[in-house]
Design a protein around this motif. Structure first.
Motif, PDB file in Angstrom:
ATOM      1  N   ALA A  22      49.149  54.014  44.863  1.00  0.00           N
ATOM      2  CA  ALA A  22      49.200  52.588  45.171  1.00  0.00           C
ATOM      3  C   ALA A  22      47.945  52.202  45.946  1.00  0.00           C
ATOM      4  O   ALA A  22      47.550  52.902  46.885  1.00  0.00           O
ATOM      5  CB  ALA A  22      50.446  52.245  45.984  1.00  0.00           C
ATOM      6  N   ASN A  23      47.313  51.110  45.541  1.00  0.00           N
ATOM      7  CA  ASN A  23      46.149  50.564  46.238  1.00  0.00           C
ATOM      8  C   ASN A  23      46.644  49.701  47.392  1.00  0.00           C
ATOM      9  O   ASN A  23      47.272  48.664  47.182  1.00  0.00           O
ATOM     10  CB  ASN A  23      45.307  49.734  45.256  1.00  0.00           C
ATOM     11  CG  ASN A  23      44.154  49.019  45.945  1.00  0.00           C
ATOM     12  OD1 ASN A  23      43.864  49.233  47.114  1.00  0.00           O
ATOM     13  ND2 ASN A  23      43.488  48.150  45.192  1.00  0.00           N
ATOM     14  N   LEU A  24      46.347  50.100  48.631  1.00  0.00           N
ATOM     15  CA  LEU A  24      46.849  49.406  49.810  1.00  0.00           C
ATOM     16  C   LEU A  24      45.807  48.507  50.469  1.00  0.00           C
ATOM     17  O   LEU A  24      46.094  47.865  51.486  1.00  0.00           O
ATOM     18  CB  LEU A  24      47.355  50.431  50.835  1.00  0.00           C
ATOM     19  CG  LEU A  24      48.423  51.403  50.332  1.00  0.00           C
ATOM     20  CD1 LEU A  24      48.796  52.394  51.426  1.00  0.00           C
ATOM     21  CD2 LEU A  24      49.647  50.658  49.824  1.00  0.00           C
ATOM     22  N   GLY A  25      44.610  48.463  49.938  1.00  0.00           N
ATOM     23  CA  GLY A  25      43.584  47.591  50.492  1.00  0.00           C
ATOM     24  C   GLY A  25      43.064  48.081  51.838  1.00  0.00           C
ATOM     25  O   GLY A  25      43.223  49.245  52.209  1.00  0.00           O
ATOM     26  N   ALA A  26      42.415  47.184  52.570  1.00  0.00           N
ATOM     27  CA  ALA A  26      41.796  47.524  53.851  1.00  0.00           C
ATOM     28  C   ALA A  26      42.467  46.764  54.987  1.00  0.00           C
ATOM     29  O   ALA A  26      43.250  45.833  54.769  1.00  0.00           O
ATOM     30  CB  ALA A  26      40.308  47.206  53.815  1.00  0.00           C
ATOM     31  N   SER A  27      42.126  47.151  56.215  1.00  0.00           N
ATOM     32  CA  SER A  27      42.703  46.503  57.390  1.00  0.00           C
ATOM     33  C   SER A  27      41.986  45.204  57.737  1.00  0.00           C
ATOM     34  O   SER A  27      42.482  44.415  58.538  1.00  0.00           O
ATOM     35  CB  SER A  27      42.648  47.454  58.589  1.00  0.00           C
ATOM     36  OG  SER A  27      41.307  47.824  58.867  1.00  0.00           O
ATOM     37  N   LYS A  28      40.800  44.976  57.141  1.00  0.00           N
ATOM     38  CA  LYS A  28      40.033  43.762  57.377  1.00  0.00           C
ATOM     39  C   LYS A  28      39.586  43.181  56.040  1.00  0.00           C
ATOM     40  O   LYS A  28      39.584  43.868  55.019  1.00  0.00           O
ATOM     41  CB  LYS A  28      38.803  44.055  58.246  1.00  0.00           C
ATOM     42  CG  LYS A  28      39.123  44.550  59.647  1.00  0.00           C
ATOM     43  CD  LYS A  28      37.832  44.786  60.428  1.00  0.00           C
ATOM     44  CE  LYS A  28      38.124  45.286  61.832  1.00  0.00           C
ATOM     45  NZ  LYS A  28      36.858  45.525  62.599  1.00  0.00           N
ATOM     46  N   ASP A  29      39.188  41.918  56.072  1.00  0.00           N
ATOM     47  CA  ASP A  29      38.693  41.269  54.862  1.00  0.00           C
ATOM     48  C   ASP A  29      37.233  41.637  54.612  1.00  0.00           C
ATOM     49  O   ASP A  29      36.455  41.822  55.555  1.00  0.00           O
ATOM     50  CB  ASP A  29      38.816  39.747  54.985  1.00  0.00           C
ATOM     51  CG  ASP A  29      40.270  39.281  54.952  1.00  0.00           C
ATOM     52  OD1 ASP A  29      41.137  40.105  54.610  1.00  0.00           O
ATOM     53  OD2 ASP A  29      40.510  38.111  55.287  1.00  0.00           O
TER      54      ASP A  29
END
Length: 460
Positions: free
Chosen positions: A360-367
């Motif tokens: 699963a791609n969970l992205g990052a903690s910041k934009d």
């Protein structure tokens, strides 16, 4: 007279014959000693392995397409045909391997061993490429046994120096495929200094400093080990293992800190000036591994929370969160992925295996910045663009027939990935129906590759 000359000649050459005989005896003794040395300390091993492999579509893969990664997303032409829906077949023996183990040496209380291992991966390119030898593993190990502990227990400590399996990648599912579960499982061999301390019967503490060589991070200059080289700091790993009976549990975490750029630009008046910058990208990758063995049954499971783990052959990377700092440096955040797998193996002569994996791609903690500029500030595994992948799964049933040192294996592997046409600012894939910046609507779709693989292997 002839008898006299004969007797004198024999007296003259007899010492030479004795010396020659002694030399021959000495040479024989030395030869026997060398043979005994080799027998006692050196062990040659390896195998000849052939893969016959069919794929139903174009996919990211390496090592003559034998190291399978993930299927490519759709590439539609004007008629709506998917140009990546192209089947292929290959037959290669380049993963044949040879290695040498060195054991049994001791200096004082220190045991010394070593390993060097190679196969024919390097140099393969195109249909006319030539496979050449490359380094798989090469390390030495120092060991100390029976170190006293409290309570009457003893400890043992080993220190490995050289190229070996990355601690997060060392435990692998039971499959016959070359990728051994990647990218659902980590896959990485790197130069390292690793200490294992066995504390009593059940616990082992592991610590390692790891450097990048073949498996490297991506960044502004492409994939290169320079990000670690100029970042100075090696990757740091710490782990704990517990084992009792047929059960084993292992937990660990890796800290990666690299320098993506050495120089940047600042604006002074109307002029851009190149300056040294203090860029730094830092990410953590914890994991948990469980294993149970009973007779011929083996059950394994692992889950990895990967941060910027492209160098581990996993889906992920990092992106730029700020590129307008006054001193010219950029700030970064790692993309995170959850990669898990379960495998079951049973039988000895006739062996059945099964693996299931999920990502699963969970992205990052910041934009991130720059997602509207063809992802210029978003770095993932070089040459394998999976920024738009939301999730993926793999199912792998396998059957193998072992006849002494000869093995026949047949494996079916279905790997499916879900892609989307839009990204959120944190790098996650937009859910279907989300409004796109251009006014369109986000969509998601699945693609799948079906791989059928037959293997022959003779081990020596």
């Amino acid at each position: 007279m002839k008898k006299i000359f004969y007797s004198m000649a024999m007296l003259a050459i007899m010492p030479l014959m004795q010396v020659s005989g002694a030399a021959a005896e000495s040479a024989k003794e030395k030869g026997d000693a060398v043979k005994q040395e080799i027998k006692n300390h050196f062990s040659l091993y390896g195998f000849i392995r052939n893969y016959f492999t069919f794929d139903s579509r174009e996919s990211a893969s390496g090592t003559g397409n034998l190291f399978y990664y993930l299927p490519f997303e759709r590439d539609l032409n004007e008629f709506g045909d998917d140009l990546n829906a192209q089947p292929s077949f290959r037959f290669l023996a380049i993963t044949s391997r040879v290695g040498l183990d060195v054991n049994g040496y001791r200096i004082g209380k220190t045991d010394i061993s070593a390993k060097v291992e190679t196969d024919f991966y390097a140099g393969l390119s195109g249909s006319t490429g030539t496979a050449t030898l490359r380094l798989r593993q090469a390390y030495m190990k120092l060991g100390w046994k029976d170190l006293p502990m409290c309570g009457g227990n003893t400890a043992s400590v080993s220190l490995l120096m050289g190229q070996a399996w990355h601690p997060i990648a060392a435990d692998q599912p039971d499959v016959i495929s070359l990728a051994t579960g990647a990218p659902f499982n980590a896959f990485n061999r790197s130069p390292q200094v690793t200490m294992d301390a066995n504390l009593g019967k059940h616990f082992t503490i592991t610590g390692a400093f790891i450097y990048q060589m073949q498996y490297i991070s991506n960044g502004p200059e492409g994939s290169t080990s320079n990000y670690m080289k100029y970042g100075i700091l090696p990757e740091v790993y710490a782990g704990l293992t517990y084992k009792t009976g047929g059960f084993l549990a292992k937990a660990g975490v890796s800290l990666l800190s690299i320098k993506p750029r050495n120089t940047g630009t600042i604006n002074i008046g109307d002029k851009n000036v190149t300056v040294q910058v203090s860029d730094r990208m830092t990410a953590l990758s914890p994991f948990l591994y469980l294993q149970y063995k009973y007779k011929t049954l083996t059950v394994k499971a692992k889950t990895i929370y990967g941060g910027a783990a492209d160098y581990l052959n996993q889906v992920g990377g990092y992106g730029v969160t700020s590129n307008s700092c006054p001193d010219g440096h950029w700030e970064y955040a790692a993309t995170r992925s959850s990669s898990s797998w379960l495998s079951v193996s049973f039988g000895k002569k006739l062996q059945g295996m099964f693996m299931a994996g999920y990502i699963a791609n969970l992205g990052a903690s910041k934009d991130f910045v720059g997602l509207d500029k063809d992802y210029y500030y978003f770095f993932t595994k070089d040459g394998q663009n999976y920024r738009n992948m939301a999730q993926a799964f793999r199912l792998v049933p396998t059957i193998a027939y072992n006849i002494g040192k000869f093995t026949l294996g047949l494996e079916y592997e279905v790997t499916a990935a879900q892609f989307g046409n839009g990204l959120e600012a944190d790098g996650t894939v937009m859910k279907a129906g989300t409004r796109l910046p251009d006014g369109g609507c986000a969509t998601r779709y699945w693609v799948a590759n079906h791989r059928i693989q037959f293997m022959t292997k003779f081990t020596f």
